[in-house]
Write a protein that holds these residues in place. Sequence first.
Motif, PDB file in Angstrom:
ATOM      1  N   MET A   1       0.858  -1.177   0.000  1.00  0.00           N
ATOM      2  CA  MET A   1       0.000   0.000   0.000  1.00  0.00           C
ATOM      3  C   MET A   1       0.900   1.234   0.000  1.00  0.00           C
ATOM      4  N   THR A   2       0.701   2.103  -0.956  1.00  0.00           N
ATOM      5  CA  THR A   2       1.495   3.317  -1.034  1.00  0.00           C
ATOM      6  C   THR A   2       0.975   4.357  -0.036  1.00  0.00           C
ATOM      7  N   LEU A   3       1.748   5.401   0.159  1.00  0.00           N
ATOM      8  CA  LEU A   3       1.333   6.463   1.078  1.00  0.00           C
ATOM      9  C   LEU A   3       0.047   7.128   0.602  1.00  0.00           C
ATOM     10  N   GLN A   4      -0.046   7.360  -0.693  1.00  0.00           N
ATOM     11  CA  GLN A   4      -1.233   8.017  -1.241  1.00  0.00           C
ATOM     12  C   GLN A   4      -2.469   7.130  -1.119  1.00  0.00           C
ATOM     13  N   GLU A   5      -2.319   5.826  -1.341  1.00  0.00           N
ATOM     14  CA  GLU A   5      -3.441   4.900  -1.193  1.00  0.00           C
ATOM     15  C   GLU A   5      -3.918   4.861   0.256  1.00  0.00           C
ATOM     16  N   ALA A   6      -2.978   4.814   1.178  1.00  0.00           N
ATOM     17  CA  ALA A   6      -3.337   4.780   2.600  1.00  0.00           C
ATOM     18  C   ALA A   6      -4.033   6.073   3.009  1.00  0.00           C
ATOM     19  N   LYS A   7      -3.530   7.186   2.512  1.00  0.00           N
ATOM     20  CA  LYS A   7      -4.155   8.476   2.833  1.00  0.00           C
ATOM     21  C   LYS A   7      -5.588   8.527   2.293  1.00  0.00           C
ATOM     22  N   SER A   8      -5.785   8.083   1.079  1.00  0.00           N
ATOM     23  CA  SER A   8      -7.129   8.052   0.488  1.00  0.00           C
ATOM     24  C   SER A   8      -8.053   7.124   1.264  1.00  0.00           C
ATOM     25  N   PHE A   9      -7.508   5.985   1.703  1.00  0.00           N
ATOM     26  CA  PHE A   9      -8.293   5.036   2.487  1.00  0.00           C
ATOM     27  C   PHE A   9      -8.796   5.677   3.784  1.00  0.00           C
ATOM     28  N   PHE A  10      -7.893   6.370   4.491  1.00  0.00           N
ATOM     29  CA  PHE A  10      -8.298   6.992   5.755  1.00  0.00           C
ATOM     30  C   PHE A  10      -9.198   8.204   5.546  1.00  0.00           C
ATOM     31  N   GLU A  11      -9.008   8.932   4.468  1.00  0.00           N
ATOM     32  CA  GLU A  11      -9.927  10.041   4.172  1.00  0.00           C
ATOM     33  C   GLU A  11     -11.321   9.512   3.881  1.00  0.00           C
ATOM     34  N   ASN A  12     -11.402   8.377   3.202  1.00  0.00           N
ATOM     35  CA  ASN A  12     -12.684   7.753   2.927  1.00  0.00           C
ATOM     36  C   ASN A  12     -13.360   7.300   4.226  1.00  0.00           C
ATOM     37  N   LEU A  13     -12.580   6.671   5.118  1.00  0.00           N
ATOM     38  CA  LEU A  13     -13.132   6.244   6.415  1.00  0.00           C
ATOM     39  C   LEU A  13     -13.578   7.447   7.237  1.00  0.00           C
ATOM     40  N   ILE A  25      -8.581   9.525  15.325  1.00  0.00           N
ATOM     41  CA  ILE A  25      -7.603   8.520  14.913  1.00  0.00           C
ATOM     42  C   ILE A  25      -7.311   8.634  13.424  1.00  0.00           C
ATOM     43  N   TYR A  26      -8.365   8.789  12.620  1.00  0.00           N
ATOM     44  CA  TYR A  26      -8.181   8.898  11.174  1.00  0.00           C
ATOM     45  C   TYR A  26      -7.396  10.168  10.821  1.00  0.00           C
ATOM     46  N   ASP A  27      -7.684  11.258  11.522  1.00  0.00           N
ATOM     47  CA  ASP A  27      -6.960  12.506  11.268  1.00  0.00           C
ATOM     48  C   ASP A  27      -5.476  12.374  11.604  1.00  0.00           C
ATOM     49  N   LYS A  28      -5.162  11.636  12.667  1.00  0.00           N
ATOM     50  CA  LYS A  28      -3.751  11.424  13.011  1.00  0.00           C
ATOM     51  C   LYS A  28      -3.045  10.633  11.914  1.00  0.00           C
ATOM     52  N   PHE A  29      -3.716   9.583  11.427  1.00  0.00           N
ATOM     53  CA  PHE A  29      -3.136   8.809  10.327  1.00  0.00           C
ATOM     54  C   PHE A  29      -2.932   9.688   9.100  1.00  0.00           C
ATOM     55  N   ILE A  30      -3.944  10.475   8.751  1.00  0.00           N
ATOM     56  CA  ILE A  30      -3.865  11.341   7.570  1.00  0.00           C
ATOM     57  C   ILE A  30      -2.731  12.346   7.718  1.00  0.00           C
ATOM     58  N   HIS A  31      -2.596  12.927   8.909  1.00  0.00           N
ATOM     59  CA  HIS A  31      -1.527  13.901   9.160  1.00  0.00           C
ATOM     60  C   HIS A  31      -0.153  13.260   8.983  1.00  0.00           C
ATOM     61  N   ILE A  32       0.041  12.091   9.570  1.00  0.00           N
ATOM     62  CA  ILE A  32       1.334  11.411   9.473  1.00  0.00           C
ATOM     63  C   ILE A  32       1.644  11.057   8.023  1.00  0.00           C
ATOM     64  N   LEU A  33       0.652  10.521   7.314  1.00  0.00           N
ATOM     65  CA  LEU A  33       0.878  10.130   5.918  1.00  0.00           C
ATOM     66  C   LEU A  33       1.155  11.346   5.034  1.00  0.00           C
ATOM     67  N   THR A  34       0.484  12.464   5.307  1.00  0.00           N
ATOM     68  CA  THR A  34       0.732  13.690   4.546  1.00  0.00           C
ATOM     69  C   THR A  34       2.146  14.203   4.793  1.00  0.00           C
ATOM     70  N   GLU A  35       2.571  14.206   6.047  1.00  0.00           N
ATOM     71  CA  GLU A  35       3.922  14.664   6.382  1.00  0.00           C
ATOM     72  C   GLU A  35       4.981  13.763   5.756  1.00  0.00           C
ATOM     73  N   LEU A  36       4.731  12.459   5.759  1.00  0.00           N
ATOM     74  CA  LEU A  36       5.683  11.544   5.132  1.00  0.00           C
ATOM     75  C   LEU A  36       5.743  11.750   3.623  1.00  0.00           C
ATOM     76  N   ASN A  37       4.594  12.042   3.034  1.00  0.00           N
ATOM     77  CA  ASN A  37       4.529  12.266   1.598  1.00  0.00           C
ATOM     78  C   ASN A  37       5.275  13.547   1.206  1.00  0.00           C
ATOM     79  N   ASN A  38       5.234  14.561   2.067  1.00  0.00           N
ATOM     80  CA  ASN A  38       5.904  15.834   1.796  1.00  0.00           C
ATOM     81  C   ASN A  38       7.408  15.779   2.055  1.00  0.00           C
ATOM     82  N   ARG A  39       7.850  14.776   2.784  1.00  0.00           N
ATOM     83  CA  ARG A  39       9.253  14.627   3.159  1.00  0.00           C
ATOM     84  C   ARG A  39      10.043  14.004   2.016  1.00  0.00           C
ATOM     85  N   GLU A  40      11.300  14.372   1.937  1.00  0.00           N
ATOM     86  CA  GLU A  40      12.198  13.769   0.942  1.00  0.00           C
ATOM     87  C   GLU A  40      12.739  12.463   1.525  1.00  0.00           C
TER      88      GLU A  40
END
Length: 148
Positions: A1-13, A25-40
């Motif tokens: 599961m990619t970061l973008q797929e996981a983020k979409s999954f939690f946004e859907n939930l 809980i979902y917002d925490k997951f979304i925040h972490i996945l967004t920060e990881l996606n923005n990181r190099e």
Amino acid sequence: MTLQEAKSFFENLRNKTSKKSEIKIYDKFIHILTELNNRELSSAELQSIESKLDSLNLTAEKDIKFFKKSLTDFENFLKESLSLISKGYYTGISMGLGISFGVLFGIVFLSGFERSMGISLGICLGMFVGLLIGRNMDAKAQAEGNVI
């Protein structure tokens, strides 16, 4: 599961529920996945994160306890493998330790006051010292870029 797929999954939930505890809980997951996606991230780091997301088996809709445990596991994985911590991590730990040692300090050294007064002063002092130490460590981690 990619970061973008996981983020979409939690946004859907998140959009499907109206319970505050689940949204948190979902917002925490979304925040972490967004920060990881923005990181190099290097390809090896990205691959290890994606394999961890796969091992958590998030695709099946389960109860909130499962997602809460998965969030804790994922945060621990990020802390251990990539040295990434959440905001206020050290402050929370230091305050807890400060309160514990403050009670002990209040019983042993401040027992000249009334017993409950010595314990209360010890808790306040320990919490204050823990807060100072934790904030200092959080600021250091922020400067190093290790905070999600």
